[in-house]
Structures are given as structure tokens and as C-alpha cells.
Design an enzyme around this catalytic site. Structure first.
Site, PDB file in Angstrom:
ATOM      1  N   CYS A   2       0.820  -1.215   0.000  1.00  0.00           N
ATOM      2  CA  CYS A   2       0.000   0.000   0.000  1.00  0.00           C
ATOM      3  C   CYS A   2       0.854   1.266   0.000  1.00  0.00           C
ATOM      4  CB  CYS A   2      -0.986   0.054   1.157  1.00  0.00           C
ATOM      5  SG  CYS A   2      -2.211  -1.254   1.141  1.00  0.00           S
ATOM      6  N   ARG A  48      -3.574   0.333  -3.273  1.00  0.00           N
ATOM      7  CA  ARG A  48      -3.823  -0.739  -2.314  1.00  0.00           C
ATOM      8  C   ARG A  48      -3.287  -2.082  -2.792  1.00  0.00           C
ATOM      9  NH1 ARG A  48      -9.416  -3.627  -1.196  1.00  0.00           N
ATOM     10  NH2 ARG A  48      -8.846  -4.826   0.627  1.00  0.00           N
ATOM     11  N   ILE A  51      -4.806  -7.648   1.101  1.00  0.00           N
ATOM     12  CA  ILE A  51      -4.334  -8.875   1.736  1.00  0.00           C
ATOM     13  C   ILE A  51      -5.406  -9.461   2.652  1.00  0.00           C
ATOM     14  CG2 ILE A  51      -2.621  -9.860   3.323  1.00  0.00           C
ATOM     15  CD1 ILE A  51      -0.611  -7.858   2.176  1.00  0.00           C
ATOM     16  N   ASN A  74      -1.452   2.268   5.628  1.00  0.00           N
ATOM     17  CA  ASN A  74      -0.468   1.345   5.086  1.00  0.00           C
ATOM     18  C   ASN A  74       0.048   0.508   6.243  1.00  0.00           C
ATOM     19  OD1 ASN A  74       1.626   0.056   3.676  1.00  0.00           O
ATOM     20  ND2 ASN A  74       3.026   1.746   4.022  1.00  0.00           N
ATOM     21  N   GLY A  75      -0.129  -0.800   6.172  1.00  0.00           N
ATOM     22  CA  GLY A  75       0.416  -1.645   7.214  1.00  0.00           C
ATOM     23  C   GLY A  75      -0.477  -2.799   7.560  1.00  0.00           C
ATOM     24  N   ASP A  99      -8.570  -4.641   8.658  1.00  0.00           N
ATOM     25  CA  ASP A  99      -8.035  -3.934   9.816  1.00  0.00           C
ATOM     26  C   ASP A  99      -8.178  -2.423   9.643  1.00  0.00           C
ATOM     27  OD1 ASP A  99      -6.067  -3.934   7.812  1.00  0.00           O
ATOM     28  OD2 ASP A  99      -4.428  -4.511   9.138  1.00  0.00           O
TER      29      ASP A  99
END
Length: 183
Positions: A2, A48, A51, A74-75, A99
């Protein structure tokens, strides 16, 4: 992986054409989808890599149901399922399995007190339309970078430094370079 670019400047309106160009410049960070957001004073471009939840419902920028908050993220948050249950126990409901939505709802519920609850690697920007604030955060180890640009009245945030190269000439700061290489 991302990636995002967020630009803020007074009442300036960032054109869709300009934001699409910024999005194209970070396309290597996420092949699955992209998005832009343009409102007076702020422009956001995002790419993006899907995942956890590969549905379109988890595309970004993501806006909460009230319309007050938007996020680019991002993460990965390792404890997002536990945080989601905690939020559900207090009345929150979710549309995705991501998330990102948990972070957005957690911030809407607890504001900045939510950030210490996050376990993971992340950098993020949240737009609060009611207070007209832009909130940036990243994991304490800086695993996911959050670059900041301040030039004149323009304030920028990005997942990578080269996103700013079309806005200002980039220069190497020798002191910062030595810290980067050491740490």
C-alpha cells in the site's frame, strides 16, 4: 505494501487529474485498487495491495458511516480482531473484514487514545471533517515510514519520499542520511 500521498493547503482544491497522476506514481505500491479524494484544503491519492479483505468494500480512502472521518492506511494491525470485538461490545458494527475499518472505527470511538492500543506496523492519515484536522500516526518503531513535507503553505504526508519529487526538488540532508543508514 500500500501507499498514499496526502496534501493539505488552505482552501486549495487539488484537481482529480493531479491526484490521479500522484496515484500513478505510487502504483507499484498496490496493484489491486486505487483511489483519490479531493476536498477544499486536502487531496489524497492511494494505492492498495489487498491482503486481509480483498473486497472492494475495503478500498481506500475509506470513510466512516457518519462521513466525519476518512483514512488512508499502510500496514497491518496484528491485534485487529481483538480490537474489533472490543468495539463490537460497545455497539460498533462493521461492513468489512479489514483492519483498516477497525482502525477507522477505533479512532472515531477513542480518538488519539486509540493509537497505543494498536499492535503492528503502520502509517496512517485520518481526516476529521468536523475539526478540520489531519491526524498522522505510525508505529513506534517506524517500520512503515511516514514522510512529511512542509514548504510554504503546503503540508504533505507520504509513504515514500519520491512522491514529493514532483512538488519540490529533493535534497540529501547529510545528517539525516547518516541516521537513516545507522538506524
Amino acid at each position: 505494501m500500500c501507499g498514499f500521498v496526502v496534501l493539505c493547503e488552505g482552501a486549495r482544491t487539488f484537481s482529480s487529474f493531479f491526484l490521479k497522476r500522484l496515484e500513478a506514481e505510487i502504483s507499484h505500491r498496490g496493484p489491486d485498487s486505487g483511489g483519490i479524494l479531493s476536498e477544499p484544503g486536502i487531496g489524497i491519492a492511494f494505492r492498495r495491495l489487498a491482503i486481509l479483505d480483498t473486497s472492494n468494500g475495503s478500498d481506500q480512502p475509506m470513510t466512516d458511516r457518519s462521513g466525519r472521518y476518512s483514512i488512508v492506511f499502510n500496514g497491518e494491525i496484528y491485534n485487529f480482531k481483538r480490537l474489533r470485538r472490543e468495539l463490537e461490545d460497545t455497539g460498533s458494527s462493521f461492513c468489512t473484514q479489514s483492519d483498516t475499518e477497525v482502525v477507522l472505527e477505533g479512532y472515531a470511538r477513542w480518538q488519539k487514545k486509540f493509537f497505543p492500543k494498536l499492535e503492528g506496523m503502520f502509517s496512517l492519515i485520518i481526516l476529521d471533517r468536523h475539526t478540520q484536522q489531519v491526524i498522522g500516526a505510525r508505529d513506534t518503531l517506524g517500520i512503515k515510514p511516514l514522510y512529511v513535507l512542509k514548504t510554504g503553505n503546503l503540508l504533505g504526508f507520504s509513504s515514500e519520499m519520491r512522491s514529493f519529487s514532483s512538488l519540490v526538488p529533493l535534497e540529501v540532508d547529510p545528517a539525516a542520511l547518516s541516521e537513516l543508514l545507522v538506524f
